[in-house]
Design a protein around this motif. Sequence first.
Motif, PDB file in Angstrom:
ATOM      1  N   VAL A 187     -13.621   2.007 -17.992  1.00  0.00           N
ATOM      2  CA  VAL A 187     -13.657   2.906 -16.829  1.00  0.00           C
ATOM      3  C   VAL A 187     -13.453   4.338 -17.322  1.00  0.00           C
ATOM      4  N   ASN A 188     -14.231   5.262 -16.813  1.00  0.00           N
ATOM      5  CA  ASN A 188     -14.075   6.673 -17.157  1.00  0.00           C
ATOM      6  C   ASN A 188     -12.773   7.195 -16.546  1.00  0.00           C
ATOM      7  N   GLN A 189     -11.790   7.411 -17.385  1.00  0.00           N
ATOM      8  CA  GLN A 189     -10.461   7.808 -16.924  1.00  0.00           C
ATOM      9  C   GLN A 189     -10.474   9.141 -16.178  1.00  0.00           C
ATOM     10  N   GLU A 190     -11.349  10.040 -16.586  1.00  0.00           N
ATOM     11  CA  GLU A 190     -11.393  11.367 -15.978  1.00  0.00           C
ATOM     12  C   GLU A 190     -11.871  11.316 -14.526  1.00  0.00           C
ATOM     13  N   ARG A 191     -12.622  10.270 -14.157  1.00  0.00           N
ATOM     14  CA  ARG A 191     -13.174  10.176 -12.815  1.00  0.00           C
ATOM     15  C   ARG A 191     -12.326   9.330 -11.864  1.00  0.00           C
ATOM     16  N   ILE A 192     -11.227   8.799 -12.351  1.00  0.00           N
ATOM     17  CA  ILE A 192     -10.376   7.968 -11.492  1.00  0.00           C
ATOM     18  C   ILE A 192      -9.676   8.833 -10.450  1.00  0.00           C
ATOM     19  N   LYS A 193      -9.844   8.477  -9.189  1.00  0.00           N
ATOM     20  CA  LYS A 193      -9.137   9.143  -8.102  1.00  0.00           C
ATOM     21  C   LYS A 193      -8.015   8.226  -7.627  1.00  0.00           C
ATOM     22  N   ILE A 194      -6.807   8.747  -7.622  1.00  0.00           N
ATOM     23  CA  ILE A 194      -5.630   7.952  -7.278  1.00  0.00           C
ATOM     24  C   ILE A 194      -5.417   7.942  -5.768  1.00  0.00           C
ATOM     25  N   GLY A 195      -5.059   6.786  -5.215  1.00  0.00           N
ATOM     26  CA  GLY A 195      -4.718   6.712  -3.795  1.00  0.00           C
ATOM     27  C   GLY A 195      -5.367   5.550  -3.076  1.00  0.00           C
ATOM     28  N   VAL A 196      -5.269   5.576  -1.757  1.00  0.00           N
ATOM     29  CA  VAL A 196      -5.845   4.558  -0.882  1.00  0.00           C
ATOM     30  C   VAL A 196      -6.692   5.267   0.163  1.00  0.00           C
TER      31      VAL A 196
ATOM     32  N   ARG B 207       0.829  -1.213   0.000  1.00  0.00           N
ATOM     33  CA  ARG B 207       0.000   0.000   0.000  1.00  0.00           C
ATOM     34  C   ARG B 207       0.860   1.258   0.000  1.00  0.00           C
ATOM     35  N   VAL B 208       2.134   1.143   0.415  1.00  0.00           N
ATOM     36  CA  VAL B 208       3.044   2.291   0.322  1.00  0.00           C
ATOM     37  C   VAL B 208       3.088   2.792  -1.115  1.00  0.00           C
ATOM     38  N   HIS B 209       3.107   1.869  -2.053  1.00  0.00           N
ATOM     39  CA  HIS B 209       3.135   2.235  -3.474  1.00  0.00           C
ATOM     40  C   HIS B 209       1.830   2.908  -3.882  1.00  0.00           C
ATOM     41  N   HIS B 210       0.720   2.403  -3.397  1.00  0.00           N
ATOM     42  CA  HIS B 210      -0.591   2.900  -3.823  1.00  0.00           C
ATOM     43  C   HIS B 210      -1.017   4.184  -3.116  1.00  0.00           C
ATOM     44  N   THR B 211      -0.343   4.587  -2.063  1.00  0.00           N
ATOM     45  CA  THR B 211      -0.736   5.813  -1.369  1.00  0.00           C
ATOM     46  C   THR B 211      -0.250   7.078  -2.055  1.00  0.00           C
ATOM     47  N   ASP B 212       0.480   6.937  -3.138  1.00  0.00           N
ATOM     48  CA  ASP B 212       0.853   8.118  -3.916  1.00  0.00           C
ATOM     49  C   ASP B 212      -0.429   8.806  -4.388  1.00  0.00           C
ATOM     50  N   LEU B 213      -0.546  10.095  -4.146  1.00  0.00           N
ATOM     51  CA  LEU B 213      -1.781  10.821  -4.453  1.00  0.00           C
ATOM     52  C   LEU B 213      -1.909  11.197  -5.924  1.00  0.00           C
TER      53      LEU B 213
ATOM     54  N   ILE C  43      -6.180   2.680 -13.863  1.00  0.00           N
ATOM     55  CA  ILE C  43      -7.336   2.025 -13.247  1.00  0.00           C
ATOM     56  C   ILE C  43      -6.890   1.249 -12.017  1.00  0.00           C
ATOM     57  N   HIS C  44      -5.730   0.593 -12.116  1.00  0.00           N
ATOM     58  CA  HIS C  44      -5.204  -0.201 -11.013  1.00  0.00           C
ATOM     59  C   HIS C  44      -4.872   0.659  -9.793  1.00  0.00           C
ATOM     60  N   HIS C  45      -4.592   1.943 -10.005  1.00  0.00           N
ATOM     61  CA  HIS C  45      -4.258   2.843  -8.896  1.00  0.00           C
ATOM     62  C   HIS C  45      -5.484   3.592  -8.375  1.00  0.00           C
ATOM     63  N   SER C  46      -6.659   3.210  -8.824  1.00  0.00           N
ATOM     64  CA  SER C  46      -7.892   3.850  -8.364  1.00  0.00           C
ATOM     65  C   SER C  46      -8.118   3.596  -6.874  1.00  0.00           C
TER      66      SER C  46
END
Length: 264
Positions: A231-240, A118-124, A200-203
């Motif tokens: 998946v609507n790319q514009e609506r993807i929110k990155i993080g955890v 999750r350290v990797h995925h917490t990038d905002l 998408i994987h980082h959503s």
Amino acid sequence: MSPSEFVIWRMSIFMGGLVFFLLLELAVAYRRPSVSKTKRWFVNLGITVFNSLAMRIIFAGAVLTVSAYVTRNHLGLLNLTPLPYWAKVVVTVVFLDLLLWVWHLLNHVVPLFWRFHRVHHTDLNMDVSSATRFHLGELFISESIKLGLVFFVGADFLGVLVFESSLVLAAQFQHSSLKAPAWFERIWWWLFVPPSMHRIHHSVKINERNTNYGTILSVWDRLLGTLLHDVNQERIKIGVGGHFDEKKLGLGHLLVMPFAHYVR
């Protein structure tokens, strides 16, 4: 190739890719950063330098040593088959990429492994610097597994070199915040992993995050039922979820995150 030459080669590939994809990001950015890019790069490159020094001490030349040993003693599956040399290199890359897909999947479904991953995925935000934002604990486990796989398959140094180089460049490309042409991404999706697939994987949405595990090849997701495309790319929110406070995502926080409160 000596261990020191291998390190220089990997560093050259890493730095070349980092600069190349950074320039592309700045020229044709996919989206504007939601947090300071400078601060994120300081954290991401900081943990990269820390990991590189630690891994150099712990695993100095280990992969090349194991590769040379199995080749010299004709050990492993590939050294027991009559395949031509070029085919052995291809099999090495494909086999290691498949097992990397399995390892990536396990990092998401096994709670202990997710603590580190999750350290990797917490990038905002996602950009080329995200490609090396990993906890040392995850790298230690994955490198240990890789040594066993190199021994099992009987990979020689060229196969390992091609795999490592492809892995670095593929990871940097798919994490890059660059606006790739739509026609190119449609073609790239069929065999490899473009930024839109990995985005998408980082959503932050778990049902989207637990898809698209491929690193070099996308065919594993396609064949094993984990590919998500629509998946609507514009609506993807990155993080955890639970890790949106930028002040709590500094280098020190990332190093202790696996041992802190569990967040799915």
